[in-house]
Design an enzyme around this catalytic site. Structure first.
Site, PDB file in Angstrom:
ATOM      1  N   GLY A 176       2.890  46.107  62.835  1.00 14.74           N
ATOM      2  CA  GLY A 176       2.498  47.409  62.299  1.00 14.74           C
ATOM      3  C   GLY A 176       3.028  48.597  63.075  1.00 14.74           C
ATOM      4  N   ARG A 177       3.445  48.389  64.322  1.00 18.60           N
ATOM      5  CA  ARG A 177       4.067  49.469  65.088  1.00 18.60           C
ATOM      6  C   ARG A 177       5.187  48.956  65.982  1.00 18.60           C
ATOM      7  NH1 ARG A 177       0.144  51.361  70.042  1.00 18.60           N
ATOM      8  NH2 ARG A 177      -0.794  49.354  70.549  1.00 18.60           N
ATOM      9  N   LYS A 207       7.461  48.399  70.615  1.00 22.41           N
ATOM     10  CA  LYS A 207       6.070  48.813  70.463  1.00 22.41           C
ATOM     11  C   LYS A 207       6.079  50.339  70.375  1.00 22.41           C
ATOM     12  CE  LYS A 207       1.545  47.879  72.607  1.00 22.41           C
ATOM     13  NZ  LYS A 207       0.896  47.212  73.768  1.00 22.41           N
ATOM     14  N   ASP A 212      -0.509  54.933  62.798  1.00 21.39           N
ATOM     15  CA  ASP A 212       0.657  55.826  62.795  1.00 21.39           C
ATOM     16  C   ASP A 212       1.916  55.158  63.331  1.00 21.39           C
ATOM     17  OD1 ASP A 212       0.241  55.744  65.538  1.00 21.39           O
ATOM     18  OD2 ASP A 212      -0.395  57.830  65.721  1.00 21.39           O
ATOM     19  N   GLY A 213       1.808  53.905  63.789  1.00 22.04           N
ATOM     20  CA  GLY A 213       2.980  53.191  64.265  1.00 22.04           C
ATOM     21  C   GLY A 213       3.497  53.639  65.614  1.00 22.04           C
ATOM     22  N   ARG A 250      10.442  45.460  74.745  1.00 23.39           N
ATOM     23  CA  ARG A 250      10.140  44.303  75.594  1.00 23.39           C
ATOM     24  C   ARG A 250      11.193  43.222  75.373  1.00 23.39           C
ATOM     25  NH1 ARG A 250       5.643  43.324  71.779  1.00 23.39           N
ATOM     26  NH2 ARG A 250       4.222  44.352  73.230  1.00 23.39           N
ATOM     27  N   ARG A 283       4.385  33.746  66.673  1.00 22.82           N
ATOM     28  CA  ARG A 283       3.001  33.632  67.126  1.00 22.82           C
ATOM     29  C   ARG A 283       2.294  32.476  66.424  1.00 22.82           C
ATOM     30  NH1 ARG A 283       2.041  39.717  67.706  1.00 22.82           N
ATOM     31  NH2 ARG A 283       4.120  40.543  67.374  1.00 22.82           N
ATOM     32  N   ASP A 318      -2.919  36.113  66.840  1.00 19.97           N
ATOM     33  CA  ASP A 318      -1.683  36.865  66.607  1.00 19.97           C
ATOM     34  C   ASP A 318      -1.102  37.401  67.915  1.00 19.97           C
ATOM     35  OD1 ASP A 318      -4.156  38.516  66.185  1.00 19.97           O
ATOM     36  OD2 ASP A 318      -2.717  40.153  66.294  1.00 19.97           O
ATOM     37  N   ASN A 319      -1.807  37.206  69.025  1.00 18.29           N
ATOM     38  CA  ASN A 319      -1.310  37.628  70.344  1.00 18.29           C
ATOM     39  C   ASN A 319      -0.904  36.450  71.223  1.00 18.29           C
ATOM     40  OD1 ASN A 319      -1.582  40.363  69.889  1.00 18.29           O
ATOM     41  ND2 ASN A 319      -3.622  40.497  70.769  1.00 18.29           N
TER      42      ASN A 319
END
EC number: 2.7.7.-
Length: 453
Positions: free
Chosen positions: A93-94, A114, A126-127, A180, A187, A253-254
């Site tokens: 999403g961002r 990110k 807002d991303g 990164r 995931r 998801d992490n």
């Protein structure tokens, strides 16, 4: 642009998965691109250390495509359990996958972002990323790498000139985009999405992709993949504990299927060996508390196995899951001995040493960083460690040293990363745009890493 054909090796295997796995997106058009941090040590491993600052800002602030790799960014699709509640409305999403490259160990590496703008999966967000959030991720990744935790690395931080409103910190606040370097961004939640949609063909394709490109095996065996993920995630859990680290948000998801830690939000390092210590203010039940992280990561591995039932029988999946606990125990002993500067002896002796250390740390509330520093520098422990540490002294004496204590780091003070110091490092940036304390801290962390190794 100065690319070395020996060091810069672009790749693009993710495109073989097809557009059912991702959405092509564009980066936000930021008002400014002010380079704040570039990790040349990491960049050298993928052939990018010779970029000028202007070239760096173009690629990692404006996201001009790198030659020979992805023609445009891809926002990955996934689902996930968030605090044990299943959420099918997730995805990048961002952030997005910007490029794929081979590193100097021939591993496939992703450059992921990110704060790079909105995607189809942004929902109401807002991303964007706050500059403070980017600074915190630099500190987390540098510290974890130094403490031998498998982690993504912060390659770049560029300030973007926007003012952001956030409810959990003083606003308006400054904005940034982070890049990164990670060994894949697939995931557990990526597999959960396919199980949810009952998409057997895509599940088989993703299993084969991960085994081939992230584990180097020409196989499509889901049980084989689960065995790898169980081993890697158990290792991650063990090294979190030895580092005294609390991730804060161990949702499915992490959790990367390579067992590499990433995506640092409300992280903290525990001051003492307190199993109930939490990092996230919203973790009211302590689900992801320091001492519950092995349980949480093991639970996530179970969700991965459950997803693979779409294409595999239950019995071999359960047998593979049974390997998590013994692997965690072995890796915890190895990780704690590594941080103590000691070599393993045999499983029973190693486990006994870990039990003695954990019990003493828990019952005396001794600062974690202080203890490991003192024990590495002087395995007999100084006189200030009184009677409760007698069993630890005996246990440490049973292990030969794995390295010498000649590094000058051991004659100083331990390099830690408590929340008060994180705030103290941010304060001069916020008030005077003074980045020198942050850069000095990164240098100190790398000095500690050299001493530990």
């Amino acid at each position: 642009m100065p690319f070395s054909p020996q060091a810069y090796r672009p790749d693009w295997p993710i495109l073989s998965l097809g557009d059912a796995f991702y959405d092509p997106v564009a980066a936000a058009d930021f008002p400014e691109t002010i380079l704040r941090f570039r990790n040349d040590r990491a960049a050298a491993q993928i052939g990018l250390a010779d970029l000028t600052d202007d070239e760096w800002a173009a690629h990692f602030g404006r996201f001009v495509p790198l030659p020979g790799t992805l023609p445009q960014p891809l926002a990955l699709r996934y689902h996930g359990h968030q605090f044990r509640q299943y959420n099918p409305d997730l995805g990048d999403g961002r952030g997005f996958t910007f490029a794929q490259l081979r590193d100097d160990r021939d591993r496939l590496m992703d450059l992921g972002t990110k704060g790079s703008g909105q995607t189809p999966w942004s929902r109401a967000g807002d991303g964007r990323l706050t500059l403070k959030g980017g600074v915190r991720e630099i500190l987390a990744t540098e510290m974890l790498e130094a403490l031998n935790v498998p982690t993504s690395r912060t390659l770049s931080l560029v300030e973007t000139g926007e003012e952001l409103m956030r409810g959990d910190e003083p606003s308006p606040t400054r904005s940034a985009v982070l890049v990164r370097l990670s060994h894949g961004h697939i995931r557990i939640g990526s597999f959960q999405r396919l199980a949810y949609e009952r998409d057997e063909a895509s599940m088989r394709a993703l299993v084969a992709y991960v085994l081939r490109h992230l584990y180097g095996e020409d196989s499509d065996d889901p049980v084989r993949l689960l065995t790898h993920v169980v081993d890697r995630t158990a290792t991650l859990a063990a090294r979190y504990m030895a580092a005294g680290f609390v991730h804060g948000v161990l949702n499915t998801d992490n959790i990367n299927v390579t067992g590499e830690s990433f995506d640092y939000g409300p992280w903290r390092f525990a001051p003492t060996w307190d199993p109930a210590y939490t990092a996230a203010y919203f973790d009211h039940a302590g689900l992801y508390a320091f001492g519950r992280q092995p349980e949480a990561i093991g639970w996530n591995a179970m969700q991965f196995a459950s997803s693979l039932r779409l294409i595999a029988d239950s019995d071999p999946l359960v047998a593979a899951l049974d390997g998590f606990a013994p692997r965690f125990q072995r890796e915890l002993a190895a990780a704690i001995l590594w941080r103590l500067g000691l070599a393993p002896v045999d499983p029973d002796t190693d486990r006994a040493t870990v039990r003695a250390v954990e019990q003493a740390l828990r019952t005396t509330a001794t600062p974690i960083d202080r203890f490991f520093f003192d024990a590495f520098a002087r395995p007999d422990l100084p006189a200030t460690y009184g009677e409760p540490w007698a069993a630890v002294r005996t246990a440490l004496a049973a292990h030969p040293p794995r390295s010498d204590r000649a590094h000058p780091y051991w004659s100083g003070e331990p390099c830690g990363m408590q929340i008060d110091e994180v705030e103290a490092l941010w304060a001069p940036i916020a008030t005077a745009d003074d980045w020198s304390p942050l850069h000095a801290k990164v240098a100190a962390i790398r000095t500690m890493a050299a001493a530990l190794r």
